[in-house]
Motif scaffolding. Structure first.
Motif, PDB file in Angstrom:
ATOM      1  N   SER A 165      39.172  31.171  30.438  1.00 16.75           N
ATOM      2  CA  SER A 165      40.006  31.739  29.367  1.00 16.75           C
ATOM      3  C   SER A 165      39.550  33.090  28.849  1.00 16.75           C
ATOM      4  O   SER A 165      40.336  33.850  28.291  1.00 16.75           O
ATOM      5  N   GLN A 216      39.532  26.973  25.796  1.00 18.96           N
ATOM      6  CA  GLN A 216      39.766  28.396  25.516  1.00 18.96           C
ATOM      7  C   GLN A 216      38.828  28.890  24.414  1.00 18.96           C
ATOM      8  O   GLN A 216      38.266  29.988  24.504  1.00 18.96           O
ATOM      9  N   TYR A 274      39.394  25.458  31.612  1.00 21.70           N
ATOM     10  CA  TYR A 274      39.775  26.455  30.602  1.00 21.70           C
ATOM     11  C   TYR A 274      38.539  27.105  29.970  1.00 21.70           C
ATOM     12  O   TYR A 274      38.570  28.281  29.610  1.00 21.70           O
TER      13      TYR A 274
END
Length: 461
Positions: free
Chosen positions: A274, A398, A270
Motif C-alpha cells: 500500500s 494499508q 496490503y
C-alpha cells in the motif's frame, strides 16, 4: 423489474462506488508534493495525509461490517456516500494542514462504509457460480480508479490545483447518492440482533494505540500507546467471546480456516504494497524531477494491469482452486516489490514501469480470488461480517504499510521536508522500506497456501 435487470443495476452502483474511493486516494498521492509546498508540511506530517485516512477507515470498517448486517447494507452505503461528499468538500476548502488531516479522518470514517457494503451487496445478489466474475469486475473498477487517479490527479494538480481533486470527487459521489436513493431493495439478515457498541469502542482503542504507537515508536509516548493498544486487543478478544451478538464472532475465525488465512493473506499483502504509490510519487517528483502529470502516467502502469487481469482472475477462481491462483499472485507481487529495493537516482523509468507491471499482474491474480474465497466460506447472514473482516484486513494493512514508511522516513530524515541536501537519505529510506515490504510479502505466500482448499459451498476439503 426482473431479477437480471436488478442485478445489473446493483452491479453498476457497486462498481461506481468501488471506483470513487481509490480514484480519490491515488489522485491525492500524486498531489502530495504540491500540498506539502502550499501548506508547508514536513515529510512526517505529509505521511499523515494518507495515514489519517487509512487509520480512520481501519478503525470503523470492522464495526460497520456488523452494522450493515443489522441496519441494512444499502442504507449504510448511502450514509457513507453522503458523509464522503461532505468531508471531500471540506478537504477542498481547507486552509491549513491540521484542518486537512481532520477532514481526511472524516473521509476515512465515511469511506469505511464502502469497504464493507459493496462486496457484501454483490455477494448477496449473485450466486456462487457467478460471484467470482462480478467480484473480479468490482476489483477491476477499483483498479480503474487507482489507474486513472494518478494521471487525472496529476493533470488537475498541475492546471487547476490539488483542491480540484476533491471537487471532482464530490461530483462523482453525488451521482452514486442519487442512484442509491432510487434503489428500493435492501439487504439485512441480522435485523433482530443488537450492535456491540462496547466491543467497537475497545477495538477502536486497540487499533489506534497500535498503529499510532508504531508510527511514534521512537518516543516514550509511542511505546505507551502500543502497550495500551495491545492490552485493549486482549481485552477485545476476551470481551467478544462473552457477548451475545459480538461485532466479531471469534468462533467464526476459529472454525473457518479459509476465512482466517485468507484474511491474514490479505492483511499481509496490503501491508506490503500500500505504501508503493506514496513512495514512488515522492521519488518521481523529487528525485527524477517529473511534474505531477508525468509521475501520474508512470504510476498508472500498475493499476491498469490490475484492472485488465482482475476480471480474468475472478473467473478463473470460479473454476480453479482460489488458493492456487491467489498464492501464485502473492509470489509475483513479492517479485515486483523486489524491483524497488535497487532504486537509485539514476534508475531508469523503464525499470520502474517493469516493476509496476509485475506488481500489477501479481496483485490482480491475488485480490479477486482471495475475496471470492472469503465470501464463499461463510453463510449469508455473515456476509457483512466477512466483508468487514476483509475490509479490516485491507485497511489495517494499508495503515501498517504507511506506518512502516512513516517510521523509516522519520529514522532516516527526521522531521524535515525533502530537499536537495537530504535526497541521499530519502533514497536510503525508500530502499530499506521496500526491503522490509518484500520480506513481508514473501511471508504472505505461506499464509495464502495455508488456507487450504475450498469447495463451492465454502467448506474445507
Amino acid at each position: 423489474m426482473n431479477n437480471d435487470q436488478n442485478k445489473k443495476i446493483v452491479l453498476f452502483i457497486a462498481t461506481l462506488g468501488a471506483f470513487v474511493v481509490p480514484f480519490m486516494m491515488s489522485s491525492v498521492n500524486v498531489a502530495l508534493p504540491s500540498i506539502s509546498k502550499e501548506l508547508s508540511m514536513s515529510t512526517v506530517a505529509l505521511s499523515w495525509i494518507s495515514l489519517s485516512y487509512s487509520l480512520a477507515t481501519a478503525i470503523f470498517v470492522f464495526p460497520f461490517g456488523r452494522l450493515a448486517d443489522i441496519l441494512g447494507r444499502k442504507k449504510l452505503l448511502l450514509w457513507g456516500m453522503i458523509g464522503l461528499s461532505i468531508s471531500s468538500a471540506l478537504c477542498g476548502l481547507t486552509f491549513n494542514s491540521a484542518m486537512l488531516i481532520i477532514a481526511r479522518v472524516l473521509q476515512g470514517i465515511s469511506g469505511a462504509t464502502v469497504s464493507v457494503t459493496v462486496v457484501s451487496i454483490l455477494t448477496s445478489v449473485y450466486p456462487p457460480g457467478e460471484r467470482g466474475k462480478v467480484l473480479g469486475l468490482n476489483v477491476a473498477m477499483t483498479y480503474a480508479g487507482l489507474s486513472t487517479g494518478p494521471f487525472l490527479g496529476g493533470l488537475l494538480t498541475e492546471y487547476l490545483g490539488w483542491r480540484s481533486i476533491f471537487i471532482i470527487t464530490v461530483v462523482l459521489l453525488i451521482i452514486v447518492v442519487v442512484l442509491l436513493l432510487n434503489l428500493k431493495q435492501e439487504w439485512a439478515e441480522a435485523t433482530d440482533e443488537s450492535f456491540d457498541y462496547k466491543g467497537a469502542a475497545i477495538y477502536g482503542i486497540a487499533l489506534f494505540g497500535i498503529v499510532c504507537g508504531f508510527s511514534l515508536i521512537r518516543s516514550l509516548s509511542g511505546i505507551i500507546l502500543m502497550v495500551i493498544g495491545f492490552i485493549a486487543l486482549i481485552v477485545f478478544y476476551n470481551f467478544e467471546t462473552k457477548v451475545e451478538h459480538p461485532i466479531m464472532d471469534m468462533n467464526l475465525l476459529k472454525e473457518n480456516r479459509i476465512l482466517t488465512f485468507s484474511s491474514l493473506a490479505a492483511l499481509i499483502n496490503y501491508s506490503a504494497t500500500s505504501a508503493l504509490s506514496y513512495l514512488l510519487s515522492l521519488y518521481l517528483q523529487y528525485i527524477k524531477v517529473l511534474d505531477p502529470t508525468q509521475a501520474g502516467l508512470i504510476l498508472m502502469a500498475q493499476p491498469v494491469v490490475m484492472a485488465l487481469f482482475s476480471p480474468v482472475a475472478g473467473r478463473i477462481s470460479d473454476r480453479i482452486e482460489p488458493q492456487k491462483v491467489a498464492s501464485i499472485g502473492m509470489a509475483i507481487t513479492a517479485a515486483g516489490l523486489a524491483f524497488f529495493i535497487f532504486l537509485s537516482q539514476g534508475t531508469s523509468v523503464i525499470y520502474i514501469v517493469a516493476g509496476l507491471l509485475t506488481l500489477g499482474f501479481g496483485f490482480a491474480l491475488f485480490s479477486s480470488p482471495n475475496t471470492n474465497a472469503v465470501m464463499s466460506s461463510v453463510e449469508k447472514r455473515y456476509y457483512g461480517v466477512a466483508s468487514g473482516i476483509l475490509g479490516a484486513a485491507r485497511t489495517v494493512g494499508q495503515t501498517f504499510s504507511l506506518g512502516i514508511t512513516s517510521l523509516i522516513m522519520a529514522l532516516y530524515m527526521g522531521n524535515e521536508s525533502i530537499n536537495a541536501s537530504n535526497q541521499t537519505a530519502f533514497i536510503g529510506a525508500v530502499k530499506v522500506t521496500f526491503s522490509i515490504l518484500t520480506v513481508l510479502c514473501i511471508a504472505g505466500i505461506f499464509a495464502s497456501v495455508a488456507r487450504g482448499k475450498i469447495n463451492r459451498s465454502g467448506q474445507d476439503l
